[in-house]
Scaffold this active site. Structure first.
Site, mmCIF file in Angstrom:
data_model
loop_
_atom_site.group_PDB
_atom_site.id
_atom_site.type_symbol
_atom_site.label_atom_id
_atom_site.label_comp_id
_atom_site.label_asym_id
_atom_site.label_seq_id
_atom_site.Cartn_x
_atom_site.Cartn_y
_atom_site.Cartn_z
ATOM 1 N N LYS A 1 2.677 -2.912 -5.598
ATOM 2 C CA LYS A 1 4.081 -3.343 -5.631
ATOM 3 C C LYS A 1 4.247 -4.580 -4.755
ATOM 4 O O LYS A 1 3.809 -4.598 -3.611
ATOM 5 C CB LYS A 1 4.998 -2.216 -5.125
ATOM 6 C CG LYS A 1 5.025 -0.999 -6.053
ATOM 7 C CD LYS A 1 5.970 0.064 -5.509
ATOM 8 C CE LYS A 1 5.782 1.403 -6.206
ATOM 9 N NZ LYS A 1 6.296 1.474 -7.549
ATOM 10 N N HIS B 1 1.050 7.266 -0.838
ATOM 11 C CA HIS B 1 2.100 6.242 -0.876
ATOM 12 C C HIS B 1 2.848 6.111 0.463
ATOM 13 O O HIS B 1 3.060 5.019 0.966
ATOM 14 C CB HIS B 1 3.115 6.561 -1.977
ATOM 15 C CG HIS B 1 2.478 6.840 -3.304
ATOM 16 N ND1 HIS B 1 1.332 6.217 -3.709
ATOM 17 C CD2 HIS B 1 2.835 7.658 -4.321
ATOM 18 C CE1 HIS B 1 0.999 6.641 -4.919
ATOM 19 N NE2 HIS B 1 1.893 7.523 -5.315
HETATM 20 C C1 BG6 Z 1 2.812 9.173 -8.315
HETATM 21 C C2 BG6 Z 1 3.205 10.614 -8.128
HETATM 22 O O1 BG6 Z 1 1.650 8.873 -7.600
HETATM 23 O O2 BG6 Z 1 3.879 8.332 -7.866
HETATM 24 C C3 BG6 Z 1 4.474 10.916 -8.894
HETATM 25 O O3 BG6 Z 1 2.158 11.440 -8.583
HETATM 26 C C4 BG6 Z 1 5.576 9.955 -8.499
HETATM 27 O O4 BG6 Z 1 4.889 12.257 -8.690
HETATM 28 C C5 BG6 Z 1 5.089 8.506 -8.577
HETATM 29 O O5 BG6 Z 1 6.651 10.151 -9.406
HETATM 30 C C6 BG6 Z 1 6.116 7.570 -7.975
HETATM 31 O O6 BG6 Z 1 5.750 6.240 -8.254
HETATM 32 P P1 BG6 Z 1 6.844 5.106 -8.379
HETATM 33 O O7 BG6 Z 1 6.044 3.863 -8.589
HETATM 34 O O8 BG6 Z 1 7.717 5.473 -9.557
HETATM 35 O O9 BG6 Z 1 7.620 5.109 -7.103
#
Ligand code: BG6
Length: 512
Positions: free
Chosen positions: A202, A260
């Site tokens: 991102k 994340h």
């Molecule tokens: C993924 C998770 O890694 O990231 C999901 O397994 C989650 O559960 C997703 O919804 C969120 O990603 P983003 O890019 O939509 O924030």
């Protein structure tokens, strides 16, 4: 050469193309390939960042010819491309798509793959470089790597490289992550392994480093002397959808925190690296992971909160409880929300709490890092109507409205000294326009160039699981919670507010 546009954007106008290579996608008929990988590769071709000597080989169980694969991808692209498709470019792209039907567990199928790779290499001039993308379920990561090793497809020689991108989740706790690292290192060296975390694709996440280290004014105040606390929110309005089977075994903690959320945390908290070389950056990130204060079992009770959504209203729609989602057991005790308080034991951050929260079926989709500064030391305006001066707040908006805002006090015009809070706002879109992307472009491109800065190193993954495992162990040892404990469309269980209230603070009201 650098160039500056009218609004002050500094950029490198000419990126070099990725190395020539064949990218083999394991799990080519799955969702990730059609929604993200192929649209991202097409976008790279559009930006002229893909080598002319490039090809894709899809590998999965479904029987298909090359031609059928091409038709299928052409159809999927109509739905998943991030922008319009140029027919000439698409024609060029589609000629580079090949397909190898195969069973991931069958060594004969890797011989066929090997033959096809030799053929493609000759046809497209890809110079014997292979990039394998493991877009499969995690239990197949190690078998695939063992098979490509046994087929002689992982050996780097005569300047030809072999790289493997591994999707998350990388293990489910410290032990399984270490075991997986050991197994794959029997075949690959660390420099061949690219553990992906799509948050690092991102733009706004990458911008955290630029914001901190390309601007002289923030670094002097980026520490315990000036910062009161940090809040990191990753809120989703969606539920688990069709992923109940995976999610119920993972839960919000494993699904979001060691990957994340810790990427956001480490980029916010790390020391300036000595260079932007992959290992220099990752060394600083891993130091933060090691410096996270370990949480004692009693600490888990007061520093963490978990929750599971019940039914409720999200964006005006009635939505079902987690326990009623497809493939979720009706008595599931898996958490869909987690909040926690962490401390980083180093000179920069001693005693500054980092509050993290993430959950599904919250009121809106928003990811942000809010840095709250300490209040002014002395209230100068005592004889005015001002009762409370609000502390300054800097918010890095990661998604969906990418930007940065700084909130500060200002005098409300008029004869009395009255104070209001105002926002100084930067929105990406206003300055740089919108470049639709899937978020995978930069990561694929970097891998083609052998730059691992935005990928996770083995020690990072292991250290992240280390922090999370303590919490998970204590949770597992406790009696089951009474779930659901928050309604869909709310900001999680009441205990999450109490976690903050105990410290005399509250969660920021995030709005989209
Ligand atoms: C993924 C998770 O890694 O990231 C999901 O397994 C989650 O559960 C997703 O919804 C969120 O990603 P983003 O890019 O939509 O924030």
């Amino acid at each position: 050469m650098e160039c500056t546009n009218e609004r002050g954007a500094v950029s490198d106008p000419l990126g070099k193309t990725g190395d020539p290579c064949v990218m083999v996608i394991f799990g080519a008929s799955g969702d990730l390939a059609k929604r993200k990988l192929l649209p991202a590769l097409y976008n790279l071709a559009r930006e002229r960042l893909l080598s002319r000597e490039f090809a894709i080989v899809g590998f999965s169980r479904t029987r298909m010819s090359h031609e059928e694969f091409r038709e299928r991808i052409s159809k999927d692209m109509k739905e998943h491309a991030t922008g319009s498709i140029d027919p000439d470019l698409w024609n060029w792209f589609v000629q580079r798509l090949y397909y190898s039907p195969g069973d991931i567990q069958d060594s004969n199928d890797y011989q066929q793959l090997k033959d096809l790779l030799l053929k493609v290499d000759k046809e497209q001039g890809t110079r014997g470089n292979y990039l394998y993308y493991l877009a499969t379920s995690p239990e197949l990561f190690s078998p695939i790597i063992q098979h490509i090793g046994a087929a002689g497809l992982a050996r780097e020689e005569n300047g030809r490289w072999r790289r493997v991108i591994i999707e998350k989740p990388f293990g489910r706790d410290v032990e399984s992550a270490c075991a997986l690292n050991q197994e794959i290192r029997k075949v690959l060296t660390e420099s061949q392994i690219y553990r992906i975390d799509h948050y690092l694709g991102k733009e706004t996440v990458q911008n955290i480093m630029v914001f901190r280290f390309a601007n002289g004014i923030f670094e002097p105040i980026w520490n315990r002397r000036y910062i009161d606390h940090v809040q990191i929110t990753v809120a989703e309005d969606i539920g688990v959808g069709q992923r109940g089977d995976y999610y119920d075994k993972a839960g919000a903690l494993r699904d979001m925190v060691p990957n994340h959320m810790f990427q956001l945390l480490t980029l916010t908290a790390m020391e300036p690296p000595i260079s932007f070389e992959a290992d220099a950056v990752r060394d600083e990130q891993v130091k933060i992971l090691h410096a996270i204060q370990s949480i004692s079992p009693e600490g888990v009770l007061s520093f963490t909160v978990r929750g599971q959504y019940g039914e409720g209203m999200v964006k005006g729609q009635r939505v079902p409880a987690y326990r009623s989602e497809p493939s979720v057991p009706p008595d599931s005790c898996t958490e869909t929300f987690v909040a926690m308080k962490l401390f980083i034991d180093n000179w920069r951050w001693a005693n500054v709490p980092f509050y993290l929260r993430t959950g599904k079926r919250l009121p809106c989709r928003v990811t942000e890092i809010a840095i709250q500064f300490k209040s002014a030391p002395f209230v100068l305006f005592r004889k005015t109507t001002v009762e409370h001066l609000k502390p300054n707040l800097l918010v890095l908006h990661i998604q969906p409205n990418e930007g940065i805002s700084l909130n500060f006090g200002a005098k409300v015009p008029g004869p009395l000294v009255r104070m209001g809070t105002v926002d100084m706002e930067f929105k990406y879109e206003d300055y740089f326009g919108r470049t639709p992307s899937t978020g995978h472009e930069r990561l694929l491109y970097d891998c083609m160039l052998g730059d691992a800065t935005l990928f996770q190193r083995a020690d990072m993954v292991e250290a992240s699981w280390g922090v999370v495992s303590t919490v998970q162990d204590v949770w597992n040892a406790l009696p089951h919670r009474r779930y659901p404990n928050y309604a869909s469309g709310t900001w999680g269980p009441q205990e999450a507010n109490e976690l903050m209230a105990r410290d005399g603070r509250e969660w920021r009201k995030c709005i989209k």
